[in-house]
Motif scaffolding. Structure first.
Motif, PDB file in Angstrom:
ATOM      1  N   ILE A  87      51.782  32.755  47.452  1.00  0.00           N
ATOM      2  CA  ILE A  87      51.913  33.651  46.301  1.00  0.00           C
ATOM      3  C   ILE A  87      53.251  33.438  45.607  1.00  0.00           C
ATOM      4  O   ILE A  87      54.234  33.051  46.226  1.00  0.00           O
ATOM      5  CB  ILE A  87      51.759  35.134  46.695  1.00  0.00           C
ATOM      6  N   SER A  88      53.244  33.708  44.298  1.00  0.00           N
ATOM      7  CA  SER A  88      54.479  33.750  43.513  1.00  0.00           C
ATOM      8  C   SER A  88      54.832  35.218  43.317  1.00  0.00           C
ATOM      9  O   SER A  88      54.036  35.985  42.770  1.00  0.00           O
ATOM     10  CB  SER A  88      54.297  33.091  42.149  1.00  0.00           C
ATOM     11  N   LEU A  89      55.995  35.607  43.772  1.00  0.00           N
ATOM     12  CA  LEU A  89      56.435  36.993  43.633  1.00  0.00           C
ATOM     13  C   LEU A  89      56.763  37.314  42.181  1.00  0.00           C
ATOM     14  O   LEU A  89      56.802  36.426  41.331  1.00  0.00           O
ATOM     15  CB  LEU A  89      57.652  37.229  44.529  1.00  0.00           C
ATOM     16  N   ALA A  90      57.023  38.573  41.903  1.00  0.00           N
ATOM     17  CA  ALA A  90      57.358  39.028  40.553  1.00  0.00           C
ATOM     18  C   ALA A  90      58.472  38.165  39.962  1.00  0.00           C
ATOM     19  O   ALA A  90      59.453  37.853  40.637  1.00  0.00           O
ATOM     20  CB  ALA A  90      57.800  40.481  40.583  1.00  0.00           C
ATOM     21  N   ALA A 116      61.536  46.243  40.680  1.00  0.00           N
ATOM     22  CA  ALA A 116      60.414  45.361  41.013  1.00  0.00           C
ATOM     23  C   ALA A 116      60.854  44.132  41.789  1.00  0.00           C
ATOM     24  O   ALA A 116      60.026  43.411  42.337  1.00  0.00           O
ATOM     25  CB  ALA A 116      59.677  44.943  39.747  1.00  0.00           C
ATOM     26  N   TYR A 117      62.148  43.897  41.844  1.00  0.00           N
ATOM     27  CA  TYR A 117      62.679  42.719  42.531  1.00  0.00           C
ATOM     28  C   TYR A 117      63.286  43.074  43.896  1.00  0.00           C
ATOM     29  O   TYR A 117      64.072  42.321  44.433  1.00  0.00           O
ATOM     30  CB  TYR A 117      63.715  42.018  41.643  1.00  0.00           C
ATOM     31  N   GLN A 118      62.890  44.207  44.441  1.00  0.00           N
ATOM     32  CA  GLN A 118      63.360  44.661  45.745  1.00  0.00           C
ATOM     33  C   GLN A 118      62.373  44.236  46.834  1.00  0.00           C
ATOM     34  O   GLN A 118      61.182  44.050  46.574  1.00  0.00           O
ATOM     35  CB  GLN A 118      63.514  46.181  45.753  1.00  0.00           C
ATOM     36  N   PRO A 119      62.849  44.092  48.077  1.00  0.00           N
ATOM     37  CA  PRO A 119      61.949  43.694  49.171  1.00  0.00           C
ATOM     38  C   PRO A 119      60.703  44.576  49.312  1.00  0.00           C
ATOM     39  O   PRO A 119      59.621  44.074  49.587  1.00  0.00           O
ATOM     40  CB  PRO A 119      62.844  43.793  50.405  1.00  0.00           C
ATOM     41  N   SER A 120      60.844  45.875  49.085  1.00  0.00           N
ATOM     42  CA  SER A 120      59.673  46.748  49.224  1.00  0.00           C
ATOM     43  C   SER A 120      58.617  46.415  48.167  1.00  0.00           C
ATOM     44  O   SER A 120      57.408  46.466  48.457  1.00  0.00           O
ATOM     45  CB  SER A 120      60.080  48.221  49.117  1.00  0.00           C
ATOM     46  N   SER A 121      59.038  46.055  46.966  1.00  0.00           N
ATOM     47  CA  SER A 121      58.085  45.644  45.923  1.00  0.00           C
ATOM     48  C   SER A 121      57.442  44.314  46.261  1.00  0.00           C
ATOM     49  O   SER A 121      56.256  44.101  46.033  1.00  0.00           O
ATOM     50  CB  SER A 121      58.782  45.563  44.569  1.00  0.00           C
ATOM     51  N   TYR A 122      58.236  43.401  46.834  1.00  0.00           N
ATOM     52  CA  TYR A 122      57.684  42.127  47.258  1.00  0.00           C
ATOM     53  C   TYR A 122      56.639  42.334  48.344  1.00  0.00           C
ATOM     54  O   TYR A 122      55.590  41.664  48.356  1.00  0.00           O
ATOM     55  CB  TYR A 122      58.784  41.200  47.775  1.00  0.00           C
ATOM     56  N   ALA A 123      56.885  43.262  49.249  1.00  0.00           N
ATOM     57  CA  ALA A 123      55.921  43.544  50.318  1.00  0.00           C
ATOM     58  C   ALA A 123      54.608  44.060  49.739  1.00  0.00           C
ATOM     59  O   ALA A 123      53.523  43.695  50.206  1.00  0.00           O
ATOM     60  CB  ALA A 123      56.510  44.549  51.298  1.00  0.00           C
ATOM     61  N   GLN A 124      54.682  44.898  48.718  1.00  0.00           N
ATOM     62  CA  GLN A 124      53.471  45.393  48.064  1.00  0.00           C
ATOM     63  C   GLN A 124      52.682  44.249  47.442  1.00  0.00           C
ATOM     64  O   GLN A 124      51.454  44.209  47.519  1.00  0.00           O
ATOM     65  CB  GLN A 124      53.813  46.443  47.014  1.00  0.00           C
TER      66      GLN A 124
END
Length: 82
Positions: free
Chosen positions: A53-56, A69-77
């Motif tokens: 996957i490509s993250l935000a 949106a660039y925080q680890p918790s957002s990446y986990a989502q």
């Protein structure tokens, strides 16, 4: 390349191989899912299914203006959505 719609926006992903379980491949900062292309081919040849996957903000994924949106918790989502 495919896109999946999440509650935050679209996430780019690449699938290689078949079967279960699938291995989720996530790039580092300054990269995208495309960095896993060679690894995905090798793993598929070895009988391992992968999803990269490509993250935000990376690849063809959504590019939010909110820095949260660039925080680890957002990446986990994003990873869960993929």
């Amino acid at each position: 390349m495919s896109l999946v719609e999440t509650s935050a926006g679209q996430i780019e992903y690449f699938v290689a191989g078949s079967g279960t379980p699938e291995v989720l491949l996530i790039h580092g900062a300054g990269s995208s899912a495309r960095i896993w292309d060679t690894v995905q081919k090798l793993m598929a040849d070895a009988g391992v299914a992968t999803v990269a996957i490509s993250l935000a903000g990376a690849g063809a994924s959504f590019r939010p203006t909110d820095l949260a949106a660039y925080q680890p918790s957002s990446y986990a989502q994003s990873a869960r959505a993929a």
